[in-house]
Design a protein around this motif. Structure first.
Motif, PDB file in Angstrom:
ATOM      1  N   GLU A   1      -7.641   3.699   4.258  1.00 20.42           N
ATOM      2  CA  GLU A   1      -7.960   4.272   2.945  1.00 20.42           C
ATOM      3  C   GLU A   1      -6.982   3.765   1.886  1.00 20.42           C
ATOM      4  OE1 GLU A   1      -8.381   8.654   0.778  1.00 20.42           O
ATOM      5  OE2 GLU A   1      -8.070   8.515   2.947  1.00 20.42           O
ATOM      6  N   SER A   2      -5.701   3.699   2.264  1.00 19.72           N
ATOM      7  CA  SER A   2      -4.674   3.216   1.351  1.00 19.72           C
ATOM      8  C   SER A   2      -4.874   1.734   1.034  1.00 19.72           C
ATOM      9  CB  SER A   2      -3.292   3.432   1.984  1.00 19.72           C
ATOM     10  OG  SER A   2      -2.256   3.093   1.091  1.00 19.72           O
TER      11      SER A   2
ATOM     12  N   GLU B   1      -5.666   6.653   7.614  1.00 21.86           N
ATOM     13  CA  GLU B   1      -4.944   6.802   6.348  1.00 21.86           C
ATOM     14  C   GLU B   1      -4.565   5.437   5.781  1.00 21.86           C
ATOM     15  OE1 GLU B   1      -1.587   9.271   7.058  1.00 21.86           O
ATOM     16  OE2 GLU B   1      -2.774  11.064   7.487  1.00 21.86           O
ATOM     17  N   TYR B   2      -4.171   4.531   6.666  1.00 18.34           N
ATOM     18  CA  TYR B   2      -3.797   3.190   6.208  1.00 18.34           C
ATOM     19  C   TYR B   2      -5.010   2.460   5.645  1.00 18.34           C
ATOM     20  CZ  TYR B   2      -2.580  -1.742   6.271  1.00 18.34           C
ATOM     21  OH  TYR B   2      -2.385  -3.043   5.912  1.00 18.34           O
TER      22      TYR B   2
ATOM     23  N   THR C   1      -7.718   1.306  -1.439  1.00 15.22           N
ATOM     24  CA  THR C   1      -7.266   1.634  -2.794  1.00 15.22           C
ATOM     25  C   THR C   1      -6.489   0.471  -3.389  1.00 15.22           C
ATOM     26  OG1 THR C   1      -7.146   3.994  -2.301  1.00 15.22           O
ATOM     27  CG2 THR C   1      -5.854   3.202  -4.178  1.00 15.22           C
ATOM     28  N   TYR C   2      -5.612  -0.133  -2.596  1.00 15.37           N
ATOM     29  CA  TYR C   2      -4.819  -1.281  -3.047  1.00 15.37           C
ATOM     30  C   TYR C   2      -5.736  -2.430  -3.466  1.00 15.37           C
ATOM     31  CZ  TYR C   2      -1.868  -5.446  -2.698  1.00 15.37           C
ATOM     32  OH  TYR C   2      -1.227  -6.643  -2.949  1.00 15.37           O
TER      33      TYR C   2
ATOM     34  N   THR D   1       0.848  -1.180   0.000  1.00 22.50           N
ATOM     35  CA  THR D   1       0.000   0.000   0.000  1.00 22.50           C
ATOM     36  C   THR D   1       0.892   1.240   0.000  1.00 22.50           C
ATOM     37  OG1 THR D   1      -0.077   0.090   2.420  1.00 22.50           O
ATOM     38  CG2 THR D   1      -1.802  -1.186   1.297  1.00 22.50           C
ATOM     39  N   ASP D   2       0.334   2.336  -0.485  1.00 18.44           N
ATOM     40  CA  ASP D   2       1.076   3.589  -0.500  1.00 18.44           C
ATOM     41  C   ASP D   2       1.503   3.970   0.920  1.00 18.44           C
ATOM     42  OD1 ASP D   2       1.634   6.193  -2.228  1.00 18.44           O
ATOM     43  OD2 ASP D   2       0.812   6.849  -0.312  1.00 18.44           O
ATOM     44  N   PHE D   3       0.570   3.897   1.851  1.00 20.10           N
ATOM     45  CA  PHE D   3       0.873   4.251   3.244  1.00 20.10           C
ATOM     46  C   PHE D   3       1.913   3.309   3.828  1.00 20.10           C
ATOM     47  CE2 PHE D   3       0.428   3.833   7.791  1.00 20.10           C
ATOM     48  CZ  PHE D   3       0.278   5.137   8.232  1.00 20.10           C
TER      49      PHE D   3
ATOM     50  N   LYS E   1       1.902  -1.242  -7.685  1.00 18.22           N
ATOM     51  CA  LYS E   1       0.892  -2.163  -7.187  1.00 18.22           C
ATOM     52  C   LYS E   1       0.167  -2.907  -8.291  1.00 18.22           C
ATOM     53  CE  LYS E   1      -0.642   1.377  -4.869  1.00 18.22           C
ATOM     54  NZ  LYS E   1      -1.493   2.253  -4.047  1.00 18.22           N
TER      55      LYS E   1
ATOM     56  N   LYS F   1      -2.577   5.830  -8.152  1.00 17.04           N
ATOM     57  CA  LYS F   1      -3.207   4.707  -7.472  1.00 17.04           C
ATOM     58  C   LYS F   1      -2.427   3.419  -7.660  1.00 17.04           C
ATOM     59  CE  LYS F   1      -8.019   6.159  -7.118  1.00 17.04           C
ATOM     60  NZ  LYS F   1      -9.424   5.772  -7.355  1.00 17.04           N
TER      61      LYS F   1
END
Length: 270
Positions: free
Chosen positions: A219-220, A216-217, A223-224, A9-11, A80, A59
């Motif tokens: 949400e990330s 935040e995690y 998205t993943y 994930t981004d986060f 990703k 994303k």
């Protein structure tokens, strides 16, 4: 819920490798990939405002741009999902730290080394016999001799890393195993009970997040999951279309199962 975050994930990736407080983790990881002459003792994260705005890709892709004390430029990126023209894109991204080294006035064009390290959550398209988990790339001439050694690409296709815990031999193996299996761990495996990995597990533990970080995690992570599901759906739709055409052409169901991976029941329903 998992005890540890998902590093894809981004986060998660930036929590592990993109914060000043955790620079020791990124340094240790990178040093497993870099030659002895370019080992890192300290690094600073660079301002990336000058990087082209590729918001539409955010994303699926994110990067960390670093510069070492001795001047080496390092781009660490995680992807990703599969992107079109992956190799072209990698070369394009490497041009930014090249152009940023230009100096006003008289300049002799001497460049510092650049390493682009890509941790890929997918396999880019290649014939099976040519697939490699780690691919190190430099500019070479027609005889295979290195022509220019200051531009380096290192691609890690994570799905191709299949070593079990008992097969881990190097610190690099351990880092890759850590990244690939992190979200599935309930506790620290014996082979990773070393100070640097214990630090990484502490950073990655979801219980240590603040409420804001946890939001935040989440949400990330969503998205993943969405990105992966879109890719999976596209693949499944493609397989069904191929299977349908094969069935219409009279190909035996057993062969369709073999070549598409669909079940006999799924094919019969087409």
């Amino acid at each position: 819920m998992s005890r540890y975050l998902n590093p894809y994930t981004d986060f998660g990736f930036k929590k592990l490798f993109g914060e000043d407080a955790n620079k020791d983790l990124l340094i240790d990881f990178l040093n497993q990939l870099l030659p002895f002459r370019h080992q890192i003792t300290e690094l600073s994260f660079r301002n990336v405002e000058g990087i082209a705005d590729l918001t539409h890709e955010r994303k699926a892709i994110f990067d960390i741009h670093c510069q070492t004390q001795s001047g080496e430029r390092i781009i660490v990126e995680m992807q990703k999902a599969k992107v079109n023209f992956f190799k072209d894109r990698s070369l394009f991204y490497s041009t930014f730290p090249i152009r940023e080294q230009a100096k006003r006035g008289e300049w002799d064009f001497r460049l510092t080394p650049i390493y682009m390290i890509a941790i890929l959550d997918f396999q880019y398209d290649e014939k099976e016999e040519k697939q490699k988990f780690l691919r190190s790339v430099k500019l070479k001439d027609q005889d295979g001799d290195v022509f220019y050694d200051k531009l380096n690409f290192k691609f890690l296709q994570m799905p191709l890393f299949n070593k079990r815990e008992t097969e881990l031999e190097t610190r690099f193996d351990k880092w890759v195993y850590f990244l690939k299996k992190l979200e599935s761990f309930d506790e620290i495996p014996a082979i990773l009970k070393e100070p640097i990995f214990e630090r990484a597990f502490e950073v990655a533990e979801i219980a240590n997040m603040t409420p804001t970080q946890f939001a935040e995690y989440q949400e990330s992570l969503l998205t993943y999951i969405e990105v992966k599901e879109v890719i999976k759906t596209a693949k499944d739709d493609g397989k069904r279309e191929v299977a349908k055409e094969m069935k219409e052409d009279g190909v035996a169901i057993e062969k369709i199962v073999k070549y598409t991976g669909l079940s006999k029941e799924e094919i019969e329903e087409l």
